[in-house]
Design a protein around this motif. Structure first.
Motif, short mmCIF file in Angstrom:
data_model
loop_
_atom_site.label_atom_id
_atom_site.label_comp_id
_atom_site.label_asym_id
_atom_site.label_seq_id
_atom_site.Cartn_x
_atom_site.Cartn_y
_atom_site.Cartn_z
N ASN A 38 0.83 -1.20 0.00
CA ASN A 38 0.00 0.00 0.00
C ASN A 38 0.87 1.26 0.00
O ASN A 38 0.64 2.20 -0.77
N ALA A 39 1.88 1.28 0.86
CA ALA A 39 2.76 2.45 0.93
C ALA A 39 3.55 2.61 -0.37
O ALA A 39 3.75 3.73 -0.84
N ALA A 40 4.00 1.50 -0.95
CA ALA A 40 4.73 1.56 -2.21
C ALA A 40 3.87 2.15 -3.32
O ALA A 40 4.33 2.98 -4.10
N ALA A 41 2.61 1.74 -3.37
CA ALA A 41 1.70 2.31 -4.37
C ALA A 41 1.53 3.81 -4.15
O ALA A 41 1.50 4.58 -5.11
N GLY A 42 1.45 4.22 -2.91
CA GLY A 42 1.36 5.64 -2.60
C GLY A 42 2.58 6.40 -3.07
O GLY A 42 2.47 7.53 -3.58
N LEU A 43 3.76 5.82 -2.92
CA LEU A 43 4.99 6.46 -3.39
C LEU A 43 4.99 6.60 -4.90
O LEU A 43 5.46 7.61 -5.44
N VAL A 44 4.46 5.59 -5.61
CA VAL A 44 4.37 5.67 -7.07
C VAL A 44 3.41 6.79 -7.46
O VAL A 44 3.75 7.65 -8.30
N VAL A 45 2.24 6.83 -6.86
CA VAL A 45 1.24 7.86 -7.19
C VAL A 45 1.79 9.26 -6.90
O VAL A 45 1.55 10.19 -7.64
N ASP A 50 9.71 5.27 -9.26
CA ASP A 50 9.26 4.98 -10.63
C ASP A 50 8.29 3.82 -10.74
O ASP A 50 7.47 3.78 -11.65
N ASP A 51 8.39 2.86 -9.82
CA ASP A 51 7.52 1.70 -9.91
C ASP A 51 7.30 1.09 -8.52
O ASP A 51 7.96 1.47 -7.55
N VAL A 52 6.38 0.15 -8.45
CA VAL A 52 6.03 -0.47 -7.17
C VAL A 52 7.22 -1.21 -6.58
O VAL A 52 7.43 -1.17 -5.36
N ALA A 53 8.03 -1.86 -7.41
CA ALA A 53 9.19 -2.58 -6.88
C ALA A 53 10.14 -1.64 -6.15
O ALA A 53 10.62 -1.96 -5.05
N ALA A 54 10.39 -0.48 -6.73
CA ALA A 54 11.25 0.51 -6.07
C ALA A 54 10.59 1.01 -4.78
O ALA A 54 11.26 1.23 -3.77
N GLY A 55 9.28 1.18 -4.82
CA GLY A 55 8.55 1.60 -3.63
C GLY A 55 8.62 0.56 -2.52
O GLY A 55 8.81 0.91 -1.35
N LEU A 56 8.50 -0.70 -2.89
CA LEU A 56 8.61 -1.77 -1.89
C LEU A 56 10.00 -1.77 -1.25
O LEU A 56 10.11 -1.88 -0.03
N ASP A 57 11.03 -1.61 -2.07
CA ASP A 57 12.39 -1.56 -1.53
C ASP A 57 12.53 -0.41 -0.54
O ASP A 57 13.09 -0.57 0.55
N ARG A 58 11.99 0.74 -0.91
CA ARG A 58 12.10 1.93 -0.06
C ARG A 58 11.33 1.75 1.25
O ARG A 58 11.83 2.10 2.33
N CYS A 59 10.13 1.19 1.16
CA CYS A 59 9.31 0.99 2.36
C CYS A 59 9.93 -0.05 3.29
O CYS A 59 9.98 0.16 4.51
N ARG A 60 10.38 -1.14 2.72
CA ARG A 60 11.01 -2.18 3.55
C ARG A 60 12.26 -1.65 4.24
O ARG A 60 12.50 -1.93 5.40
#
Length: 91
Positions: A38-45, A50-60
């Motif tokens: 959810n947080a990764a999607a928010g970072l993308v929006v 740039d993408d959900v994978a990068a957002g997941l890395d950042r959130c984790r």
């Protein structure tokens, strides 16, 4: 595996706070997966990644290195100060 409903079910404020504390302490599992997705999607929006994978890395990383817990601690500090009549804002 798909998580069972009881693995994602919250509760009252006290139970939800305990879930959040465990998550921010690094507990893995379905709750962390949902929260970070959810947080990764928010970072993308928001255009922060740039993408959900990068957002997941950042959130984790924010959870694992303690930044997420530090932000929550600061929010609690500020809102606690505000509820006591102080501005909660550093000058």
């Amino acid at each position: 595996h798909a998580p069972a409903q009881d693995e994602l079910h919250g509760g009252d404020a006290e139970a939800n706070a305990a879930i959040a504390r465990r998550l921010l302490a690094g507990e893995t599992g379905p709750v962390r997966d949902i929260v970070t997705l959810n947080a990764a999607a928010g970072l993308v929006v928001a255009g922060l990644v740039d993408d959900v994978a990068a957002g997941l890395d950042r959130c984790r990383a924010a959870i694992d290195d303690g930044r997420a817990q530090a932000r929550l601690d600061r929010l609690v500090e500020v809102t606690g100060a505000a509820s006591n009549g102080a501005s909660g804002v550093d000058s």
